[in-house]
Scaffold this active site. Structure first.
Site, mmCIF file in Angstrom:
data_model
loop_
_atom_site.group_PDB
_atom_site.id
_atom_site.type_symbol
_atom_site.label_atom_id
_atom_site.label_comp_id
_atom_site.label_asym_id
_atom_site.label_seq_id
_atom_site.Cartn_x
_atom_site.Cartn_y
_atom_site.Cartn_z
ATOM 1 N N ARG A 128 22.389 30.386 -41.150
ATOM 2 C CA ARG A 128 21.867 31.316 -42.141
ATOM 3 C C ARG A 128 21.364 30.534 -43.349
ATOM 4 O O ARG A 128 21.826 29.424 -43.625
ATOM 5 C CB ARG A 128 22.956 32.280 -42.601
ATOM 6 N N SER A 167 33.223 33.343 -43.557
ATOM 7 C CA SER A 167 32.670 32.786 -42.322
ATOM 8 C C SER A 167 33.459 31.540 -41.887
ATOM 9 O O SER A 167 33.809 30.708 -42.722
ATOM 10 C CB SER A 167 31.213 32.384 -42.551
ATOM 11 N N HIS A 217 32.889 42.933 -43.706
ATOM 12 C CA HIS A 217 32.868 41.699 -42.910
ATOM 13 C C HIS A 217 34.282 41.470 -42.378
ATOM 14 O O HIS A 217 35.008 40.606 -42.855
ATOM 15 C CB HIS A 217 32.413 40.559 -43.834
ATOM 16 N N TYR A 250 16.941 31.932 -35.672
ATOM 17 C CA TYR A 250 18.363 31.692 -35.462
ATOM 18 C C TYR A 250 19.262 32.819 -35.956
ATOM 19 O O TYR A 250 19.058 33.339 -37.070
ATOM 20 C CB TYR A 250 18.767 30.389 -36.176
ATOM 21 N N LYS A 254 24.041 40.699 -39.596
ATOM 22 C CA LYS A 254 24.332 40.587 -41.021
ATOM 23 C C LYS A 254 23.370 41.437 -41.865
ATOM 24 O O LYS A 254 23.771 42.039 -42.854
ATOM 25 C CB LYS A 254 24.256 39.124 -41.458
ATOM 26 N N CYS A 292 36.484 31.102 -40.750
ATOM 27 C CA CYS A 292 37.906 30.954 -41.118
ATOM 28 C C CYS A 292 38.795 31.494 -39.997
ATOM 29 O O CYS A 292 39.962 31.806 -40.236
ATOM 30 C CB CYS A 292 38.221 31.691 -42.414
ATOM 31 N N ARG A 296 26.644 28.164 -31.200
ATOM 32 C CA ARG A 296 27.144 29.529 -30.959
ATOM 33 C C ARG A 296 27.139 29.916 -29.498
ATOM 34 O O ARG A 296 26.385 29.362 -28.695
ATOM 35 C CB ARG A 296 26.238 30.527 -31.696
ATOM 36 N N ASP A 330 33.905 40.593 -36.197
ATOM 37 C CA ASP A 330 33.112 40.174 -37.358
ATOM 38 C C ASP A 330 32.777 41.303 -38.327
ATOM 39 O O ASP A 330 32.720 41.067 -39.522
ATOM 40 C CB ASP A 330 31.803 39.517 -36.861
HETATM 41 O O1 O2Y Z 1 24.665 30.903 -38.928
HETATM 42 C C1 O2Y Z 1 24.353 32.011 -38.467
HETATM 43 O O2 O2Y Z 1 23.197 32.421 -38.417
HETATM 44 C C2 O2Y Z 1 25.362 32.872 -37.948
HETATM 45 S S1 O2Y Z 1 26.519 33.255 -39.149
HETATM 46 C C3 O2Y Z 1 27.716 34.245 -38.386
HETATM 47 C C4 O2Y Z 1 27.617 34.558 -37.057
HETATM 48 C C5 O2Y Z 1 28.575 35.349 -36.472
HETATM 49 C C6 O2Y Z 1 29.577 35.841 -37.245
HETATM 50 N N1 O2Y Z 1 29.674 35.539 -38.548
HETATM 51 C C7 O2Y Z 1 28.783 34.738 -39.126
HETATM 52 C C8 O2Y Z 1 29.007 34.447 -40.578
HETATM 53 O O3 O2Y Z 1 28.390 33.576 -41.167
HETATM 54 O O4 O2Y Z 1 29.847 35.141 -41.163
HETATM 55 MN MN MN Z 2 30.771 36.654 -40.043
#
Ligand code: O2Y
Ligand code: MN
Length: 589
Positions: free
Chosen positions: A70, A249, A227, A198, A207, A251, A367, A278
């Site tokens: 992200r 994220s 979340h 991605y 999200k 944890c 992932r 999640d």
């Molecule tokens: O990095 C990403 O694009 C995915 S981030 C993510 C994916 C699944 C569950 N939680 C998260 C997060 O960053 O909280």
């Molecule tokens: Mn998450």
């Protein structure tokens, strides 16, 4: 194909006029459609087939090396008034934002197919569920959305019935990070994302919709978009309590959601059921309780660290019908990542020959995407249109010091403060520094689609006559001793802490009152069968009142960041605890 819904057709045509695709494909979510898209991606090299004997119907996708996570600095909430987005979000005025991003969308799908993905976040017949439509030029996104949401014809039928849906427009663009934006327009229930293929940037149901737009919708409509994982804990008497838990994220939300009870607990008849790992949407029921659904239908989990000891349930669901992104592969084309086992991979996440000592083989944010139904601890209650009743809410962070293993808030207002003041050390899921402590209210810092001050007020508003709200707890599995080692074993043994919480919910366990909340007495935690010293337990359950007084100075400063939007009741609660700590410190001096 088109839809019976004129507004949907008009939007698709408007997007097509802007992006100029060669074809338009309306996704029906069928197995045939998935097979043909998979073949297309295999032909184009977007997917690589994994070992069909060990991992049937599993594929590897390698994203562009600059597109692996992200991108918080490129993520915007675009409200008419900046105050409504709050200091917790990057902001741009909607007019400017549309102009900037539409210029990037102009002609971006030339030579590509535009896919229309109708999806439902939550069980298709649930009143808590909400729908959206994602337009994308990425077949990889279509394949992932099929696993992560209820996607296709049934969702389209609901959208046509309701005439309301969140609009998500996505294009991978040219993957140039300087032409990448993830923009949210909550007042228009619209998302626009370009330049990334991605995860959280591209799978817009997750999200972007379920949290950023969802939190906005939830505030307007009187529910909560959080979340949080949702897990069911069944005791030996066959009673199941559902717990919702928010951790920042990476944890360990997925691990807790799929927890395997320690031997003694398993033999005694304890069972753990996974509803979600999640995201949690919670709505007050007629009975005053909060009822929760997992709006997702699959897992997009972090691969590294997933192994037989940490999460055997996750491992068991990854040997068929899964998509892996940016993992390494062994010589016989099996997916591999750090923490899986002792094998040495042949190729790293970029597809280069793996050279030991030259960085990790799998990307740290690599992932897996897999249907929730493949998880051994999956429960059919995840499909229940009413959702599941929540007995306890748990907040947690990654803190090496200060924060005890577990404490319980005194009441709802205190619990909201506990969530609002959560802090954690950063990890690799978001780009940026790793290991820095940052405040992350309710683990929603990257995901709340509006001003945190208003968000805290929304949380407080649930405490009204007739409400039977869950108890709120805080945990810290990551406390370290003087030797730098974790004091608590974590993973399956976290059930011991959950057991205390659930006993508290039933008034069956004792606690010690402290200024920061109620803590278990040492004897109240079941440590049978666990090798943990008395000293470690003392440290895990000890309150450093001076350290906490400093923490409350920081919390007060943090609440001030939201100015007049911070609810007075929250400031008063923080002031009350800060004063108590100061008084105790004065007495001790
Ligand atoms: O990095 C990403 O694009 C995915 S981030 C993510 C994916 C699944 C569950 N939680 C998260 C997060 O960053 O909280
Ligand atoms: Mn998450």
């Amino acid at each position: 194909m088109t839809s019976k819904l004129a507004t949907l057709n008009a939007w698709v045509q408007e997007v097509a006029a802007l992006t100029q695709p060669s074809h338009i494909h309306w996704c029906d979510g069928s197995a045939e459609e998935n097979a043909s898209l998979t073949q297309l991606m295999l032909d184009r090299g977007d997917l690589i087939a994994l070992n069909a004997d060990t991992h049937p119907d599993c594929y590897l996708h390698r994203s562009h090396p600059s597109d692996v996570a992200r991108v918080e600095h490129l993520t915007f909430v675009c409200t008419k008034h900046q105050e409504d987005a709050g200091p917790n979000n990057n902001w741009m005025h909607p007019t400017e934002a549309h102009a900037e991003i539409d210029a990037l969308f102009a002609g971006c799908m030339k030579g590509r197919t535009l896919y229309v993905i109708p999806y439902c976040m939550g069980p298709i017949d649930s009143p808590i569920a909400r729908c959206g439509v994602e337009i994308t030029d990425s077949p990889y996104v279509v394949a992932n959305m099929r696993l992560m949401t209820r996607m296709g014809s049934a969702a389209l039928a609901r959208i046509e019935r309701e005439s309301q849906f969140v609009r998500g427009l996505h294009s991978t663009g040219d993957l140039d990070p300087t032409r990448r934006f993830i923009m949210h327009f909550p007042e228009e229930l619209t998302i626009k994302s370009i330049g990334s293929g991605y995860g959280g940037n591209a799978l817009l149901g997750k999200k972007c919709h379920a949290l950023r737009i969802g939190s906005w919708q939830a505030r307007k409509e009187g529910w909560l978009a959080e979340h949080m994982l949702i897990v069911g804990i069944e005791n030996p008497q066959g009673e199941t309590h559902y717990v919702a838990a928010a951790f920042p994220s990476a944890c360990g939300k997925t691990n807790l959601a799929m927890l395997i009870p320690p031997d003694g607990y398993r033999q005694a008849g304890w069972k753990v059921w996974t509803v979600g790992d999640d995201i949690c949407w919670m709505s007050p029921g007629d009975d005053g309780r909060l009822w929760a659904i997992n709006p997702e239908a699959g897992y997009f989990g972090v691969a590294p660290g997933t192994g037989a000891k940490t999460n055997a349930n996750a491992l068991a669901m990854l040997n068929r019908e899964a998509i892996f992104t940016n993992v390494a592969v062994t010589a016989d084309q099996q997916p591999w990542w750090e923490g899986l086992d002792d094998r040495v991979p042949a190729k790293d996440w970029k597809g280069n020959d793996f050279v030991p000592g030259n960085g990790p083989a799998a990307h740290p944010n690599s992932r897996f995407t897999v249907s929730a139904r493949r998880c051994p601890s999956y429960t059919e209650r995840a499909e229940d249109a009413r959702g599941v009743p929540i007995s306890a809410i748990v907040f947690g962070g990654r803190r090496e010091s200060l924060v005890p293993l577990v404490f319980e808030s005194r009441d709802w207002t205190h619990g909201v403060l506990v969530g609002a003041s959560m802090a954690s050390e950063t990890t690799a899921a978001a780009t940026g520094a790793v290991g820095v402590v940052r405040r992350d209210s309710m683990a929603m810092k990257p995901f709340c689609g509006y001003n945190f001050g208003d968000y805290f007020a929304h949380w407080l508003s649930f405490d009204k006559p007739g409400a039977k709200l869950p108890k709120i707890f805080h945990v810290n599995w990551f406390r370290k001793g003087a030797d730098g080692k974790f004091l608590w074993p974590g993973f399956g043994d976290n059930l011991r802490v959950l057991e205390w919480m659930l006993k508290r919910c039933e008034d069956r366990a004792d606690a010690v009152e402290t200024p920061i909340g109620h803590l278990p007495k040492k004897a109240d935690l079941n440590v049978e069968g666990l090798r943990i010293s008395d000293h470690a337990l003392d440290q895990l359950l000890q309150i450093d009142e001076q350290g906490w007084a400093h923490e409350f100075e920081a919390i007060t400063e943090y609440l001030d960041e939201f100015g007049g939007r911070t609810p007075p009741a929250l400031r008063a609660e923080a002031a009350r605890i800060a004063a108590l700590l100061l008084q105790r410190n004065d007495q001790a001096a």
